[in-house]
Write a protein that holds these residues in place. Structure first.
Motif, PDB file in Angstrom:
ATOM      1  N   LYS A  29      18.156  44.455 -23.656  1.00  0.00           N
ATOM      2  CA  LYS A  29      19.649  44.505 -23.595  1.00  0.00           C
ATOM      3  C   LYS A  29      19.973  45.928 -22.683  1.00  0.00           C
ATOM      4  CE  LYS A  29      23.535  45.301 -26.634  1.00  0.00           C
ATOM      5  NZ  LYS A  29      24.101  45.339 -27.593  1.00  0.00           N
ATOM      6  N   MET A  30      18.943  46.827 -22.846  1.00  0.00           N
ATOM      7  CA  MET A  30      19.280  47.909 -22.140  1.00  0.00           C
ATOM      8  C   MET A  30      19.028  47.651 -20.414  1.00  0.00           C
ATOM      9  SD  MET A  30      17.329  50.918 -24.184  1.00  0.00           S
ATOM     10  CE  MET A  30      17.960  52.295 -23.170  1.00  0.00           C
ATOM     11  N   VAL A  31      17.861  46.901 -20.229  1.00  0.00           N
ATOM     12  CA  VAL A  31      17.684  46.470 -18.879  1.00  0.00           C
ATOM     13  C   VAL A  31      18.890  45.603 -18.417  1.00  0.00           C
ATOM     14  CG1 VAL A  31      16.322  44.990 -17.542  1.00  0.00           C
ATOM     15  CG2 VAL A  31      15.193  46.292 -19.253  1.00  0.00           C
ATOM     16  N   GLU A  32      19.461  44.661 -19.171  1.00  0.00           N
ATOM     17  CA  GLU A  32      20.800  44.024 -18.751  1.00  0.00           C
ATOM     18  C   GLU A  32      21.902  44.998 -18.411  1.00  0.00           C
ATOM     19  OE1 GLU A  32      20.784  41.288 -22.011  1.00  0.00           O
ATOM     20  OE2 GLU A  32      19.409  39.810 -21.078  1.00  0.00           O
ATOM     21  N   GLU A  33      21.929  45.948 -19.218  1.00  0.00           N
ATOM     22  CA  GLU A  33      22.972  47.214 -18.771  1.00  0.00           C
ATOM     23  C   GLU A  33      22.813  47.817 -17.841  1.00  0.00           C
ATOM     24  OE1 GLU A  33      23.223  48.774 -22.782  1.00  0.00           O
ATOM     25  OE2 GLU A  33      24.406  47.132 -23.654  1.00  0.00           O
ATOM     26  N   GLU A  34      21.663  47.416 -17.355  1.00  0.00           N
ATOM     27  CA  GLU A  34      21.458  48.341 -15.868  1.00  0.00           C
ATOM     28  C   GLU A  34      20.990  49.873 -16.174  1.00  0.00           C
ATOM     29  OE1 GLU A  34      24.753  47.611 -13.241  1.00  0.00           O
ATOM     30  OE2 GLU A  34      23.843  45.817 -12.428  1.00  0.00           O
ATOM     31  N   LYS A  35      20.503  50.068 -17.240  1.00  0.00           N
ATOM     32  CA  LYS A  35      19.890  51.337 -17.365  1.00  0.00           C
ATOM     33  C   LYS A  35      18.656  51.988 -16.919  1.00  0.00           C
ATOM     34  CE  LYS A  35      23.166  51.606 -21.543  1.00  0.00           C
ATOM     35  NZ  LYS A  35      23.069  51.813 -22.949  1.00  0.00           N
ATOM     36  N   TYR A  36      18.644  53.150 -16.483  1.00  0.00           N
ATOM     37  CA  TYR A  36      17.522  53.796 -16.522  1.00  0.00           C
ATOM     38  C   TYR A  36      16.878  54.626 -17.264  1.00  0.00           C
ATOM     39  CZ  TYR A  36      17.870  52.476 -11.275  1.00  0.00           C
ATOM     40  OH  TYR A  36      17.911  51.805  -9.991  1.00  0.00           O
ATOM     41  N   PHE A  37      15.670  54.644 -18.058  1.00  0.00           N
ATOM     42  CA  PHE A  37      15.427  55.227 -19.029  1.00  0.00           C
ATOM     43  C   PHE A  37      13.772  55.670 -19.229  1.00  0.00           C
ATOM     44  CE2 PHE A  37      15.608  50.955 -19.979  1.00  0.00           C
ATOM     45  CZ  PHE A  37      14.718  50.302 -20.860  1.00  0.00           C
ATOM     46  N   THR A  38      13.537  56.487 -20.205  1.00  0.00           N
ATOM     47  CA  THR A  38      11.943  56.668 -20.338  1.00  0.00           C
ATOM     48  C   THR A  38      11.700  56.340 -21.778  1.00  0.00           C
ATOM     49  OG1 THR A  38      12.323  58.627 -19.022  1.00  0.00           O
ATOM     50  CG2 THR A  38      10.598  58.541 -20.340  1.00  0.00           C
ATOM     51  N   ILE A  39      10.491  55.674 -21.806  1.00  0.00           N
ATOM     52  CA  ILE A  39       9.970  55.364 -23.134  1.00  0.00           C
ATOM     53  C   ILE A  39       9.063  56.417 -23.422  1.00  0.00           C
ATOM     54  CG2 ILE A  39       8.678  53.900 -24.609  1.00  0.00           C
ATOM     55  CD1 ILE A  39       9.872  51.294 -22.918  1.00  0.00           C
ATOM     56  N   ASN A  40       9.445  57.379 -24.140  1.00  0.00           N
ATOM     57  CA  ASN A  40       8.531  58.484 -24.369  1.00  0.00           C
ATOM     58  C   ASN A  40       8.166  58.699 -25.720  1.00  0.00           C
ATOM     59  OD1 ASN A  40       9.503  61.982 -24.979  1.00  0.00           O
ATOM     60  ND2 ASN A  40       7.567  61.676 -24.349  1.00  0.00           N
ATOM     61  N   ARG A  41       6.792  58.579 -25.975  1.00  0.00           N
ATOM     62  CA  ARG A  41       6.040  58.420 -27.201  1.00  0.00           C
ATOM     63  C   ARG A  41       5.011  58.894 -27.292  1.00  0.00           C
ATOM     64  NH1 ARG A  41      10.690  57.354 -28.012  1.00  0.00           N
ATOM     65  NH2 ARG A  41      11.697  55.823 -29.394  1.00  0.00           N
ATOM     66  N   ALA A  42       4.387  59.331 -28.589  1.00  0.00           N
ATOM     67  CA  ALA A  42       3.099  59.935 -28.522  1.00  0.00           C
ATOM     68  C   ALA A  42       2.074  58.934 -28.128  1.00  0.00           C
ATOM     69  CB  ALA A  42       2.827  60.424 -29.936  1.00  0.00           C
ATOM     70  N   ARG A  43       0.918  59.433 -28.064  1.00  0.00           N
ATOM     71  CA  ARG A  43      -0.466  58.855 -27.565  1.00  0.00           C
ATOM     72  C   ARG A  43      -0.452  57.725 -28.790  1.00  0.00           C
ATOM     73  NH1 ARG A  43      -1.869  63.742 -25.804  1.00  0.00           N
ATOM     74  NH2 ARG A  43      -2.539  63.882 -23.634  1.00  0.00           N
ATOM     75  N   GLN A  44      -1.184  56.526 -28.052  1.00  0.00           N
ATOM     76  CA  GLN A  44      -1.642  55.293 -29.024  1.00  0.00           C
ATOM     77  C   GLN A  44      -0.464  54.775 -29.827  1.00  0.00           C
ATOM     78  OE1 GLN A  44      -5.280  57.276 -30.149  1.00  0.00           O
ATOM     79  NE2 GLN A  44      -6.088  55.100 -29.594  1.00  0.00           N
ATOM     80  N   TYR A  45       0.889  54.979 -29.311  1.00  0.00           N
ATOM     81  CA  TYR A  45       2.198  54.576 -30.237  1.00  0.00           C
ATOM     82  C   TYR A  45       2.621  53.234 -29.584  1.00  0.00           C
ATOM     83  CZ  TYR A  45       5.447  55.989 -33.499  1.00  0.00           C
ATOM     84  OH  TYR A  45       6.174  56.180 -34.919  1.00  0.00           O
ATOM     85  N   GLY A  46       1.876  52.473 -28.843  1.00  0.00           N
ATOM     86  CA  GLY A  46       2.189  51.121 -28.544  1.00  0.00           C
ATOM     87  C   GLY A  46       2.943  50.802 -27.353  1.00  0.00           C
ATOM     88  N   LYS A  47       2.965  52.142 -26.532  1.00  0.00           N
ATOM     89  CA  LYS A  47       3.754  52.054 -25.292  1.00  0.00           C
ATOM     90  C   LYS A  47       3.445  50.714 -24.316  1.00  0.00           C
ATOM     91  CE  LYS A  47       3.043  56.262 -24.314  1.00  0.00           C
ATOM     92  NZ  LYS A  47       2.260  56.533 -25.533  1.00  0.00           N
ATOM     93  N   THR A  48       2.218  50.937 -23.928  1.00  0.00           N
ATOM     94  CA  THR A  48       1.637  50.027 -22.940  1.00  0.00           C
ATOM     95  C   THR A  48       1.676  48.464 -23.477  1.00  0.00           C
ATOM     96  OG1 THR A  48       0.096  51.408 -22.135  1.00  0.00           O
ATOM     97  CG2 THR A  48      -0.363  49.023 -21.576  1.00  0.00           C
ATOM     98  N   THR A  49       1.483  48.010 -24.869  1.00  0.00           N
ATOM     99  CA  THR A  49       1.565  46.906 -25.418  1.00  0.00           C
ATOM    100  C   THR A  49       3.075  46.599 -25.322  1.00  0.00           C
ATOM    101  OG1 THR A  49      -0.268  47.180 -26.876  1.00  0.00           O
ATOM    102  CG2 THR A  49       1.632  45.676 -27.742  1.00  0.00           C
TER     103      THR A  49
END
Length: 530
Positions: A29-49
């Motif tokens: 939904k954020m992508v569809e709203e044309e937003k630029y953003f950062t997924i900022n989370r700790a190590r091994q918090y599932g970011k790449t998955t």
């Protein structure tokens, strides 16, 4: 058959994992709203998955460029030309692996890579991006993982500034650019900026000040954990209480993805037949306790990172110790650098406006670390309990009444009468020091956060499948003690226990020390007074 995975990307077809489709829908939904953003989370918090699942989800409507900045070496950040060339090399690899791109666009990237005299410039790279966005049949989403690799490199700030410029021109002039840009990493852009620039060069305006807030929770909830365990049980033909197990795992991890998966992985791979005869016996509360004990005592990158931060921030170590040992409430402040860093790395969180350790596993690890500091000082309480360890265990059960009696005797002999300067945290720390060698290697303990304050602390011990509750407090009179009895009885009801223990530190001159047995409602309490 599927396995639990704690290294690299989790793939639904190969690994047991919590369904994150609801989170992917929120991010889409954020992508569809044309937003630029950062997924900022700790190590091994599932970011790449999460990014991998997101990319697959977006492909039906968007062209997705997904890069990993770990593919750029440190030399690639030294100059503008080297960065443009390395980024172009990654893009060429993506095109050759199936990313749709016109030949003219690919040729531009090849030209950047091959240049030597007429150096490739950042502006030229973004001119090509603009052209690509203009001619593409689908809108383009740009995802970059592991942006931490760009830390300490000014050229990356220039790259962000160009992304920001394109975002502004899209809205103000209608010039084509990326539909959405997503950066993922541990370190957020604000901290990257602060590391790159000298203090004298700090600027208020970040090159990423166009980024939208990313408020999608990436914690794994109890419901999702329960469904994952249910799938596992079905595959292995065993019957388990998946709802109860999910609640127990969540209580230890607070939904930290790596810790959830690691506990499950240990139960699946390491406890049969070493601790349990079957998987059905391992997938119980006792199995979770055994797995947690292994997690807390093993070497892993999370704990290494945590201890490293405490070395870098000695004042923060003192703050965390005061929170855990003394029950002090510390207000959270986003602009306090040490707190912001620890939150960024996932070790603490802002819980209702106060600093809190992120989960119970981290808390227990920190308790062990702080107590080890005291042990290294050759604390006499450790020697006393260690020498008497064998008499405190009978038929696999802790004799907590005997432990309390010996603690009182040792306390009186070593410390003498209580002084007014004695603080409740001193009693907590001394009792935990006395307790640790007795249960070490066999049992776990943790402090119940809801009761950890400057007037009361509940210690929960798990020892060979049996749970023990000890309330520690300063003596404030009979009426206060009565309230304490009622509170611990309620707590015993919660855990389904009939016996509890209370340890009071009493400054009265005419007090009677020792341990007495009392009955309160349908509970038996052993009340110890120092």
């Amino acid at each position: 058959m599927k396995t639990f995975n704690t290294t690299g990307v989790c793939i639904p077809e190969k690994h047991y994992m919590v369904d994150i489709s609801d989170k992917i829908a929120d991010i889409r939904k954020m992508v569809e709203e044309e937003k630029y953003f950062t997924i900022n989370r700790a190590r091994q918090y599932g970011k790449t998955t999460t990014l991998t699942a997101l990319m697959k989800n977006l492909l039906d409507q968007y062209l997705v460029i997904s890069l990993d900045f770990q593919g750029i070496s440190s030399a690639g950040y030294k100059t503008e030309q080297s960065f443009v060339q390395e980024l172009s090399r990654l893009l060429i690899m993506q095109v050759e692996n199936g990313l749709p791109a016109p030949l003219t666009i690919k040729s531009c990237f090849e030209d950047f890579v091959n240049r030597s005299d007429n150096k490739a410039k950042m502006g030229e790279l973004f001119d090509v991006f603009t052209k690509w966005c203009q001619v593409s049949e689908k809108e383009i989403v740009f995802i970059i993982d592991e942006v931490d690799s760009a830390t300490n490199n000014q050229v990356f700030l220039d790259f962000l500034a160009q992304l920001r410029e394109g975002y502004i021109r899209r809205n103000s002039q209608g010039i084509a650019t990326f539909k959405s840009v997503i950066l993922a990493g541990v370190t957020d852009v604000k901290h990257i900026k602060s590391k790159i620039r000298d203090d004298s060069m700090h600027k208020v305006n970040s090159p990423w000040n166009i980024a939208a807030d990313f408020d999608v929770s990436m914690r794994l909830g109890e419901s999702g954990i329960s469904k994952m365990i249910s799938e596992y049980a079905s595959d292995h033909g065993i019957s388990v209480d998946n709802t109860f197990l999910a609640k127990e795992i969540y209580s230890y991890t607070n939904g930290y993805p790596y810790l959830v998966s690691r506990i499950c992985q240990i139960i699946d791979e390491k406890l049969v037949p070493s601790k349990f005869d079957s998987l059905a016996e391992a997938w119980t509360r006792n199995g979770i306790d055994e797995a947690v004990k292994i997690v807390i005592n093993e070497s892993n990158t999370l704990f290494e990172s945590l201890t490293g931060k405490l070395i870098n921030y000695p004042n923060l170590k003192t703050v965390l110790k005061s929170i855990l040992i003394e029950g002090v409430s510390i207000p959270f402040n986003n602009y306090q650098e040490e707190l912001a860093q620890m939150q960024m790395y996932g070790f603490i969180e802002n819980r209702n406006g106060v600093v809190a350790v992120a989960n119970r596993i981290y808390e227990t690890f920190l308790y062990n670390l702080f107590l080890s500091d005291e042990i290294m000082k050759n604390n006499i309480f450790v020697r006393e309990s260690g020498l008497s360890k064998n008499i405190f265990v009978k038929d696999g059960k802790l004799d907590l009444r005997l432990i309390l009696e010996h603690f009182i005797d040792s306390f009186t002999e070593i410390c003498g009468p209580l002084e007014d300067k004695f603080k409740e945290k001193d009693g907590r720390e001394l009792f935990l020091l006395y307790l640790k060698p007795i249960i070490n290697g066999t049992g776990n303990y943790y402090i119940e956060a809801q009761t950890r304050n400057q007037t009361r602390t509940d210690v929960i011990i798990d020892y060979l499948g049996t749970r023990y509750i000890i309330e520690m407090k300063i003596w404030h009179g009979d009426s206060y003690n009565k309230r304490g009895e009622e509170q611990i009885c309620e707590y015993l009801d919660y855990f389904g226990l009939s016996t509890g223990y209370m340890l009071s530190f009493n400054f009265n001159k005419k007090k009677t020390t020792g341990v007495k047995r009392v009955s309160v409602k349908d509970k038996v309490l052993f009340e110890a007074v120092v």
